[in-house]
Design an enzyme around this catalytic site. Sequence first.
Site, PDB file in Angstrom:
ATOM      1  N   ASN A  81      32.285  32.136  46.386  1.00 40.33           N
ATOM      2  CA  ASN A  81      32.543  33.491  46.857  1.00 40.33           C
ATOM      3  C   ASN A  81      34.030  33.833  46.903  1.00 40.33           C
ATOM      4  OD1 ASN A  81      31.858  36.023  48.515  1.00 40.33           O
ATOM      5  ND2 ASN A  81      33.190  34.882  49.916  1.00 40.33           N
ATOM      6  N   ALA A 137      36.471  42.186  50.814  1.00 45.34           N
ATOM      7  CA  ALA A 137      37.615  42.601  51.615  1.00 45.34           C
ATOM      8  C   ALA A 137      38.932  42.449  50.850  1.00 45.34           C
ATOM      9  CB  ALA A 137      37.672  41.783  52.905  1.00 45.34           C
ATOM     10  N   SER A 138      39.174  41.313  50.221  1.00 48.44           N
ATOM     11  CA  SER A 138      40.436  41.096  49.527  1.00 48.44           C
ATOM     12  C   SER A 138      40.549  41.964  48.287  1.00 48.44           C
ATOM     13  CB  SER A 138      40.590  39.619  49.145  1.00 48.44           C
ATOM     14  OG  SER A 138      39.465  39.168  48.436  1.00 48.44           O
ATOM     15  N   ILE A 184      37.914  34.743  46.013  1.00 43.55           N
ATOM     16  CA  ILE A 184      38.379  35.769  45.092  1.00 43.55           C
ATOM     17  C   ILE A 184      39.883  35.934  45.220  1.00 43.55           C
ATOM     18  CG2 ILE A 184      38.078  37.653  46.742  1.00 43.55           C
ATOM     19  CD1 ILE A 184      37.194  39.439  44.488  1.00 43.55           C
ATOM     20  N   LEU A 208      32.724  46.723  44.226  1.00 49.25           N
ATOM     21  CA  LEU A 208      34.095  46.269  44.440  1.00 49.25           C
ATOM     22  C   LEU A 208      34.476  46.295  45.909  1.00 49.25           C
ATOM     23  CD1 LEU A 208      36.865  45.471  43.264  1.00 49.25           C
ATOM     24  CD2 LEU A 208      37.365  47.887  43.065  1.00 49.25           C
ATOM     25  N   TYR A 215      41.089  41.509  36.395  1.00 52.53           N
ATOM     26  CA  TYR A 215      40.000  41.264  37.339  1.00 52.53           C
ATOM     27  C   TYR A 215      38.653  41.373  36.634  1.00 52.53           C
ATOM     28  CZ  TYR A 215      37.156  41.755  41.576  1.00 52.53           C
ATOM     29  OH  TYR A 215      36.210  41.597  42.555  1.00 52.53           O
ATOM     30  N   LYS A 219      35.656  38.471  35.750  1.00 54.73           N
ATOM     31  CA  LYS A 219      34.259  38.639  36.151  1.00 54.73           C
ATOM     32  C   LYS A 219      33.330  38.612  34.937  1.00 54.73           C
ATOM     33  CE  LYS A 219      35.143  38.776  40.447  1.00 54.73           C
ATOM     34  NZ  LYS A 219      34.816  37.594  41.259  1.00 54.73           N
TER      35      LYS A 219
END
Length: 327
Positions: A154, A256-257, A156, A252, A218, A222
């Site tokens: 999880n 949180a980050s 990131i 997205l 990003y 993914k």
Amino acid sequence: MERMGPWGWENQGGGADSPRGERDSEHVTNYQDSFRPSEAMKVLLLTGLGALFLTYYWDDNFDPASLQGARVLLTGASAGVGEELAYHYARLGSHLVLSAPTEALLQKVLGNCRKLGAPKVFYIAADMASPEAPEHVVQFALDKLGGLDYLVLNHIGSTPAGMRSRSAQATRWLMQVNFLSYVQLTSLALPSLTDSKGSLVVVSSLLGRVPTSFSTPYSAAKFALDGFFGSLRRELDVQDVNVAITMCLLGLRDRASAAEGVRGVTRARAAPGPQAALAVIRGGATRASGVVFPWRLHLLRLLRGWLPRPRAWFVRQDLNVSNAAAA
């Protein structure tokens, strides 16, 4: 002139000029009107949406008791969806090893997990930007838990949206955190998961299926996750290795980050973290091949097929383009 046919009297004169011909012509016209292509498309669309809704909400054999005593290694556990995942697993009685870069945040999450009933919970602070970190994390989990039933990936790394994020240096760093470390962790944990017939749960993003503006590296990372774990699933099937792989596509702003990286750029609203985390846990526990949360992302995936190159107007509805360009 008329004669007796096998189904009654027939008009040999035929033609639309005769009363029978007029009735036949009207019948054909009405028949065609009742089966217009647009009506058929509406019926198919509504049927498909209904089936999607029913599948999402009712096709579920989740048994919470199956996670009691399960041995779980969870990365990215200090905030956002990862923190909520830790709390759900704790309530369900799982044994946990938590990993994230910041030790102070991990200590807080660990304390809360103990209060929620986790029988065993440990943490290891690790920065996945370091190529050595995955080996340390997996070995720590194996030493503390004696094996693994679930590997939940999880963590990131995010970069600011905009032109700066396209640099080779930023892309290299992001690929290490968001892709290569996933590959390393999986490779190291796979023998234990094979022994336990366990599960790999990969928390990804819609951007791994549908590219968008101002998130180039990003989205690339993914997409790489989707390709790697899709191929790995096929390889495990061919080799009769009973390890499930569940790909979880979250919006997205569920992360949180990731949300910090695009603050002021995207107008998308955040989805509830606890609900997203529960959807991930249910998917992993039932060994589902995929999870999509929130459900409306299914529609965006369909639109990707129908509109592979959306017009700039649609992009601007979700982005503050001037802020993104200035970043």
